[in-house]
Design a protein around this motif. Structure first.
Motif, short mmCIF file in Angstrom:
data_model
loop_
_atom_site.label_atom_id
_atom_site.label_comp_id
_atom_site.label_asym_id
_atom_site.label_seq_id
_atom_site.Cartn_x
_atom_site.Cartn_y
_atom_site.Cartn_z
N ALA A 1 -1.40 10.94 -9.73
CA ALA A 1 -1.48 12.31 -9.36
C ALA A 1 -0.96 12.52 -7.83
CB ALA A 1 -3.00 12.76 -9.10
N ASP A 2 -1.09 11.42 -6.83
CA ASP A 2 -0.62 11.39 -5.68
C ASP A 2 -0.36 10.04 -5.08
OD1 ASP A 2 -2.87 10.19 -4.20
OD2 ASP A 2 -3.97 12.02 -4.97
N LYS A 3 0.32 10.08 -4.06
CA LYS A 3 0.45 8.72 -3.27
C LYS A 3 -0.33 7.84 -3.35
CE LYS A 3 3.15 8.58 1.17
NZ LYS A 3 3.46 9.02 2.38
N TYR A 4 -1.61 7.93 -3.30
CA TYR A 4 -2.51 7.11 -2.97
C TYR A 4 -3.15 6.93 -4.32
CZ TYR A 4 -1.01 7.59 1.81
OH TYR A 4 0.07 7.42 2.80
N ASP A 5 -2.98 7.37 -5.34
CA ASP A 5 -3.47 7.37 -6.84
C ASP A 5 -2.47 6.40 -7.56
OD1 ASP A 5 -4.84 7.36 -9.15
OD2 ASP A 5 -3.78 9.19 -9.70
N ASN A 6 -2.84 4.98 -7.74
CA ASN A 6 -1.79 4.12 -8.24
C ASN A 6 -2.15 3.72 -9.63
OD1 ASN A 6 -1.93 3.66 -5.09
ND2 ASN A 6 0.14 3.51 -5.74
N VAL A 7 -1.39 4.04 -10.72
CA VAL A 7 -1.74 3.98 -11.95
C VAL A 7 -1.07 2.88 -12.68
CG1 VAL A 7 -2.44 6.51 -12.38
CG2 VAL A 7 -0.07 5.64 -12.92
N ARG A 8 -0.03 2.13 -12.13
CA ARG A 8 0.73 0.97 -12.67
C ARG A 8 1.38 0.33 -11.55
NH1 ARG A 8 3.02 5.73 -14.29
NH2 ARG A 8 2.83 5.35 -16.30
N ILE A 9 1.80 -1.00 -11.61
CA ILE A 9 2.56 -1.90 -10.87
C ILE A 9 3.87 -1.24 -10.84
CG2 ILE A 9 3.17 -4.17 -9.76
CD1 ILE A 9 -0.02 -3.67 -9.85
N GLY A 10 4.39 -0.82 -9.63
CA GLY A 10 5.63 -0.21 -9.66
C GLY A 10 6.47 -0.96 -8.39
N MET A 11 7.34 -0.22 -7.82
CA MET A 11 8.29 -0.68 -6.81
C MET A 11 8.53 0.38 -5.56
SD MET A 11 11.12 -1.69 -9.66
CE MET A 11 12.34 -2.15 -8.34
N ASN A 12 9.16 -0.18 -4.50
CA ASN A 12 9.43 1.02 -3.66
C ASN A 12 11.09 1.13 -3.91
OD1 ASN A 12 10.52 2.61 -1.60
ND2 ASN A 12 9.57 1.14 -0.07
N ALA A 13 11.68 1.91 -4.49
CA ALA A 13 12.73 2.13 -4.77
C ALA A 13 13.47 3.37 -4.92
CB ALA A 13 13.09 1.48 -6.32
N ARG A 14 13.25 4.01 -3.69
CA ARG A 14 13.80 5.58 -3.41
C ARG A 14 15.28 5.28 -2.81
NH1 ARG A 14 8.04 6.14 -0.92
NH2 ARG A 14 9.13 4.75 0.39
N LEU A 15 15.91 6.48 -3.15
CA LEU A 15 17.18 6.90 -2.28
C LEU A 15 17.09 7.37 -1.18
CD1 LEU A 15 20.60 6.69 -2.70
CD2 LEU A 15 20.28 8.94 -3.59
N ASP A 16 17.85 7.07 -0.22
CA ASP A 16 17.38 7.62 1.12
C ASP A 16 18.08 9.01 1.39
OD1 ASP A 16 16.39 5.07 2.01
OD2 ASP A 16 18.27 4.53 3.03
N THR A 17 17.42 9.90 1.97
CA THR A 17 17.93 11.32 1.88
C THR A 17 19.30 11.42 2.70
OG1 THR A 17 15.69 12.15 2.38
CG2 THR A 17 17.51 13.39 3.00
N VAL A 18 19.68 10.36 3.71
CA VAL A 18 20.99 10.24 4.45
C VAL A 18 21.99 9.84 3.25
CG1 VAL A 18 22.19 8.71 6.08
CG2 VAL A 18 20.10 9.80 6.71
N GLN A 19 21.57 8.96 2.36
CA GLN A 19 22.76 8.82 1.41
C GLN A 19 22.73 9.77 0.37
OE1 GLN A 19 24.48 6.32 2.01
NE2 GLN A 19 23.35 4.98 3.21
#
Ligand SMILES: *Cc1c(COP(=O)(O)O)cnc(C)c1O
Length: 375
Positions: free
Chosen positions: A223-241
């Motif tokens: 539901a939000d950033k501090y609710d973790n429902v599965r094991i994921g990654m940190n895999a975002r695209l940077d805004t600058v890119q």
């Protein structure tokens, strides 16, 4: 001379890129900023998919769908033997077993007949469950999805298009990254659509898959950033890119035209001295690479050396097939197992290809090649 001329491209778009990057920085939304959201909308529309999930690079783009589908230990995932390592790497990283498939000798892409043979073999052995096939759009040309889809349907396999090199190419009027259940691409600087760092994207039409992928991208959030429902990654695209990619997407179609013009000239000037790329009817390549084949490994190495002496850069993509990579030794495969792929590794040579090749440079490259091949 440059193998891929990103400098000339930057000069063309410098004002826009600089402005947009500075705005992105000034706005301060470095992570998942407005340029990321609007880029995803633009890219989804561009390839004709419902969802685009931008991400950190083309490798994570391939890994996340495997995680989303729960593919892992005991599963077989089929990939071409002739590709960049990442295609096969992610299969093993997810805990599944890569099963390599030989390629078509003309297109360098997965051979659907060999795919069916590989699936049947896995089923007969009964150790692994066939789950997915990852065709690769190598060197800018889409795989043969018409034939592959038939085989995948017959054996109930998911299809994930690795469009890291194919972005911009078309098959029967449909753009690369339109194919399969899910498709991926890379924005590594040297790819057809590249940013100024690492970046990637995943495309799909399934709402549930898209929402899982968005969750996996940010630590398996719920539901939000501090609710973790599965094991994921940190895999975002940077805004600058994303800001950079917006500017590059503006000129991308125009660049595809000039890439195809260069490829056409190469084809005409080289047809009598080497095996030039075959583009099947109904396909348009985005020419991530222009790859010719020489008569033997010895000849290829000699030609590459002579080209270097003449100041023309060339590259060998790829010199080693997946089944002979040290990292895949544990699969117990050997020389001779994938003859077409092994033959390609010995004979391929890629020559300069990018949208800013003028006719004079093309002539310089082909004159040097003709000399090198005769010499
Ligand atoms: C470049 C590439 C990748 C990986 O992309 P990165 O952004 O470098 O992680 C995957 N598959 C193929 C076929 C590629 O060429």
């Amino acid at each position: 001379m440059q193998f891929i001329d990103l400098e000339t491209q930057y000069k063309r778009i410098k004002e826009k890129v600089d402005g947009r990057v500075i705005s992105a920085i000034s706005e301060g939304k470095y992570i998942m900023g407005p340029d990321v959201i609007s880029l995803e909308e633009r890219l989804a529309a561009y390839v004709g998919r419902k969802h685009c999930i931008s991400c950190s690079n083309g490798t994570d783009a391939l890994l996340m769908p495997l995680l989303a589908y729960g593919i892992g230990e005991g599963d077989a995932v089929f990939a071409p033997d002739f590709t960049f390592f990442a295609t096969a790497e992610v299969i093993a990283a997810a805990g599944a077993t890569p099963i390599f498939v030989d390629i078509d000798k003309d297109t360098f892409n997965m051979d659907a007949i060999e795919l069916e043979k590989a699936i049947v073999k896995v089923l007969e052995e009964g150790r692994l469950v066939p789950r997915m096939v990852i065709p690769v759009d190598l060197f800018g040309q889409t795989a043969d999805y018409k034939a592959i889809d038939i085989v995948a349907k017959k054996y109930n396999l998911l299809v994930m298009e690795d469009g890291a090199q194919g972005f911009g190419g078309t098959l029967d009027g449909k753009k690369a990254c339109y194919f399969g259940d899910v498709s991926t691409t890379s924005f590594f600087p040297a790819k057809p659509l590249g940013c100024y760092g690492d970046g990637g994207a995943i495309f799909c039409d399934d709402d549930e898959l898209a929402s899982k992928l968005r969750s996996l991208r940010v630590h398996g959030h719920g539901a939000d950033k501090y609710d973790n429902v599965r094991i994921g990654m940190n895999a975002r695209l940077d805004t600058v890119q994303a800001a950079v990619l917006h500017c590059k997407l503006d000129i991308f179609d125009d660049e595809l035209v000039t890439r195809n013009h260069a490829a056409k000239m190469y084809g005409e000037l080289l047809k009598d001295v080497a095996e030039t790329p075959v583009v099947p009817s109904g396909m348009m390549s985005s020419w991530a690479q222009y790859t010719i084949k020489l008569e033997s490994e010895e000849k290829r190495n000699k030609v590459a050396e002579l080209m270097k002496q003449m100041g023309v850069p060339t590259m060998v993509y790829y010199s080693k097939p997946m089944h002979l990579q040290t990292a895949f030794q544990y699969l117990g495969l050997k020389e001779g197992d994938f003859p077409i792929s092994e033959d390609a590794c010995k004979r391929v040579l890629s020559i300069p290809m990018h949208p800013y090749l003028d006719e004079e440079t093309i002539k310089t490259v082909t004159d040097a090649l003709v000399l090198a091949i005769k010499g």
